[in-house]
Write an enzyme that holds these catalytic residues in place. Structure first.
Site, PDB file in Angstrom:
ATOM      1  CG  HIS A 172      16.710 -28.599  -4.066  1.00  0.00           C
ATOM      2  ND1 HIS A 172      16.856 -28.239  -2.747  1.00  0.00           N
ATOM      3  CD2 HIS A 172      15.389 -28.478  -4.336  1.00  0.00           C
ATOM      4  CE1 HIS A 172      15.663 -27.932  -2.239  1.00  0.00           C
ATOM      5  NE2 HIS A 172      14.755 -28.058  -3.189  1.00  0.00           N
ATOM      6  CD  GLU A 173      13.869 -28.536  -7.875  1.00  0.00           C
ATOM      7  OE1 GLU A 173      12.905 -29.297  -7.641  1.00  0.00           O
ATOM      8  OE2 GLU A 173      14.005 -27.420  -7.313  1.00  0.00           O
ATOM      9  CG  HIS A 175      12.013 -32.014  -4.488  1.00  0.00           C
ATOM     10  ND1 HIS A 175      11.398 -32.140  -3.269  1.00  0.00           N
ATOM     11  CD2 HIS A 175      12.481 -30.732  -4.535  1.00  0.00           C
ATOM     12  CE1 HIS A 175      11.498 -30.982  -2.596  1.00  0.00           C
ATOM     13  NE2 HIS A 175      12.160 -30.120  -3.340  1.00  0.00           N
ATOM     14  CD  GLU A 194      12.346 -27.881   0.443  1.00  0.00           C
ATOM     15  OE1 GLU A 194      11.473 -28.294  -0.371  1.00  0.00           O
ATOM     16  OE2 GLU A 194      13.190 -27.017   0.141  1.00  0.00           O
TER      17      GLU A 194
END
Lengths: 506, 506
Positions: free
Chosen positions: B268-269, B272, B300
């Protein structure tokens, strides 16, 4: 507190806050920064340094100092003020003068020349080509003389430069201390040369970084480093840095086939950190210039005291050796404590200052002190430096550098114009031994305390005599106050003679 | 470049540099700061934030924008300027207005009230005592209305707030998207409820942090995270932060008995970070407002796309599963890939948003969107919030919170006055699915590419369509440009139906 003084403190705190932000940028650059981030980081640092300089040179500071009676000639200010207040004014005036007395064009020229000189030096050292570096060194000598003449036009230039690192010292005062030291070290070295060399081969067994990290962590706790106010990381070159009043961090490095390197570097940096964390002259002056170290050499005395006088002593390890053997995981299998003690205290004249042992280290410094004094005075021409270096090396250490890379090109300091800095390294050792002698006189059982693991007794004495006052005393005053006499190299010589008699058996 | 524009860019870069220094202070606070350092760190942060605000609100920026023809009503500026230049002016004007339109006393009151409200909220949540928090929430609602009326006096207050996080969106536009979504998710949830539950007990076997760290490191490399421009650390709550154009860092956390937590949080990160590192609309506008993300929701979308659409797919793991089993060191012994796939995609309605699965997550967000809209409009009184929350919870998820701590007190957002932020979370999922559909249409073999480990194909498409433009387009424009149509929840619903048919076998 007087309103002007309160305002001065407020401005100083604002500067200090910015300086600590700069310290974080620097720390992160050495420990964490991804490689591609370096370009923008330089800009971030430049912005913060500019802001810090603005804050340090605010004309309001000058006005306040003047109103409080502090001048360059009489920095202590109005006699009606308290002792701590006057001590603060002295430091504040000194730093304000340093920050404002250099003309902008000289500061800019210095920055440009230093940048060029440093990269020329790195390349010259790589190729061992002194001639390529010589023009830059000449420029740095010339600029340093101009700096000296701005800061103290009526004084000898090298004295002014020395004062930047060791306030209150002069070429004569340092030379007086070094001259007896030099003779005594020569005698000691001859005695050691007459004895069989120590065998430290066992210390070069492989020890994984993860074990060395555990060892470092254990020692930090053992020495009383408050982990809620600091931390340990790894870098190419170990250092200590202050990012906040309650945030003092150290670093170390792990050399797989020589674990004593990280072991003693961690003790060394812990000594620096304990000093920074112990400064507390007066809460009213927290996070000001008064709550900074007394000098470079006093700082070095704290790291060396813990590293050498405590950490390299036999007593320190007596009750801890079993744990050390276990933490190093087999490296010290079959090595007796006595062998370990002698191994980590091996003396051997060598070409490189940073790798020198306790006995020969000061000789490297004396060499640099003598040569840089002559460079600044103009009695040694830059072009003659390699020859002068090699002659001194022969005279002091009996060695002949095979090239200038291992001779006069080995240190970065001169390429940055840091003339006057080297003596601090040796003075630190001298201060350490003198503090040590005073501590022993005041607490006769101190060596038994250390043996029993009660290092808090050492720390408590240092806190009271050295750490707490911060910059309230000049280094010379601090030594007098803590030990009852002026700096005297005989304490260092006595300490070395005692220790090396045990190590080499003479 | 036009001289005024060049000066505007220069000022913006100065602000950006300060913002990045602030980001380092924040990152260090979460990852490294010794506990006692927090007090001074707050002061350091305050100083940098003040400096950043000064730079963002410099009247010179206002003058330059005006001279370039950019006004609040016509932010794009003079028609003669280029497309990128006008896009830049739009963002610069928006941010300048945001930073300058709030009166100083409102900013100060907000800061004070937010601080009190946040600590009251933390305490109220601990004791599950909504009444104690209610007056603070009322205050935050009132202040948020005042903020909205300063920023857009002629618009509906909640629209103004939404626009802060998702430029260009309105309550009506979001409601239109959410209303069909809500119905479709209800149907899907019923289908899932009719099937036997997935057994994910094996995923709760113990896996040491050091193994999970290796796993994270492996995945970062697999997804193409350039380690010379970023790094991974551990924190209590995972996040991504930008400390420089070439310094984007992520964090994760290791839960010993649930390694999928760090595994998916790292993906997830990384999503980003890949976005931040990929922004590059025009070198002339590097390190300006134009080189920032298009919106929270677009950000997101990038983390969710990699985490859910790529990371939680069966294909992604096919060739990697053997390596995963080996890196987790026995945790997945006897667990077939298919069981792993179903385990990490288990659906179960729950009380807490942050722990929700992909299907129920949007329902949590819809609940908040509906309630916060009414709070700001004044059609829901603060005192009636718990009852309204519980009723919505029953309606949307079929659950009854046993207390307000697990109900309307669970999120920090409203206590900070962040009304209008929640929709971004769900919109991110919708954008992700719509981007995904467009990518599949453009590269029909994309799933085979992923299966073969060629994730660069995914990244290349995202770079071109989403990352590169930065803030040059409003989120709505970006979606249109990348996918050919306006945001449509049906892509998300279709994706979920396809995936959960496989997971639950209907």
């Amino acid at each position: 507190m007087n309103k002007d003084l309160a305002r001065l403190v407020e401005l100083d705190r604002g500067r200090c806050l910015v300086a600590h932000i700069g310290a974080l940028l620097g720390w992160d650059q050495e420990t964490c920064l991804p490689s591609a981030g370096i370009e923008e980081r330089s800009e971030q640092l430049a912005l913060v340094q500019t802001l810090e300089h603005e804050k340090a040179t605010s004309p309001e500071i000058g006005d306040l100092l003047t109103r409080l009676g502090s001048t360059t000639e009489n920095p202590l200010g109005a006699a009606a003020l308290g002792t701590t207040e006057r001590a603060y004014l002295r430091v504040a005036r000194r730093e304000y003068d340093k920050a404002t007395k250099l003309p902008g064009e000289l500061v800019a020229e210095l920055a440009r020349a230093t940048s060029l000189s440093q990269s020329a030096w790195a390349e010259a050292r790589r190729r061992s080509d002194f001639a390529a570096f010589a023009p830059h060194l000449s420029k740095m000598v010339e600029l340093s003389r101009r700096v000296a003449s701005c800061l103290g036009p009526e004084r000898r230039p090298y004295d002014v430069l020395l004062d930047l690192y060791e306030p209150g010292s002069t070429e004569d005062s340092v030379a007086a201390v070094f001259s007896s030291l030099r003779a005594d070290l020569g005698i000691l070295l001859d005695k050691i040369r007459g004895r069989p060399q120590v065998d430290d081969a066992a210390l070069h067994r492989s020890c994984p970084a993860v074990r060395q990290a555990e060892l470092s962590s254990w020692l930090m706790d053992v020495l009383g480093y408050d982990r809620s106010r600091g931390r340990l990381d790894t870098t190419a070159h170990p250092f200590t840095t202050t990012l906040g009043r309650d945030d003092v961090r150290i670093t170390t490095r792990y050399i797989e086939n020589y674990f004593p390197s990280s072991l003693f570097s961690t003790i060394h940096e812990t000594g620096h950190a304990l000093y920074e964390l112990g400064i507390d002259p007066d809460p009213a002056f927290a996070r000001t210039r008064l709550s900074e170290a007394a000098s470079m050499a006093v700082h070095e005395s704290q790291s060396r005291l813990w590293e050498n006088l405590v950490g390299r002593s036999l007593g320190f390890w007596k009750l801890k050796y079993e744990r050390l053997v276990s933490l190093t995981g087999g490296c010290l299998e079959g090595v007796r404590l006595d062998d370990f003690f002698r191994g980590v205290n091996k003396v051997e004249p060598s070409l490189i200052r940073t790798e020198a042992d306790e006995v020969t280290y000061a000789l490297h410094v004396i060499l640099r002190f003598e040569l840089e004094g002559r460079l600044i005075a103009g009695t040694l021409a830059v072009k003659d430096l390699p020859e002068a270096w090699n002659a001194k090396m022969k005279e002091l250490l009996g060695l002949a550098p095979p090239d200038d890379a291992r001779g006069c090109l080995q240190d970065i300091h001169w390429s940055m114009g840091s003339f006057g800095y080297f003596p601090s390294y040796a003075l630190g050792n001298l201060y350490a031994s003198q503090f040590w002698a005073a501590m022993k006189a005041s607490i006769p059982s101190i060596e038994q305390e250390i043996e029993a693991g009660n290092h808090a007794a050492v720390l408590a004495w240092l806190r009271e005599q050295v750490h707490t006052p911060g910059a309230a005393y000049l280094p010379g005053e601090l030594v007098e106050r803590a030990t009852g006499s002026a700096l005297d190299a005989r304490h260092f010589v006595a300490y070395l003679n005692g220790k090396y008699a045990a190590v080499y058996g003479f």
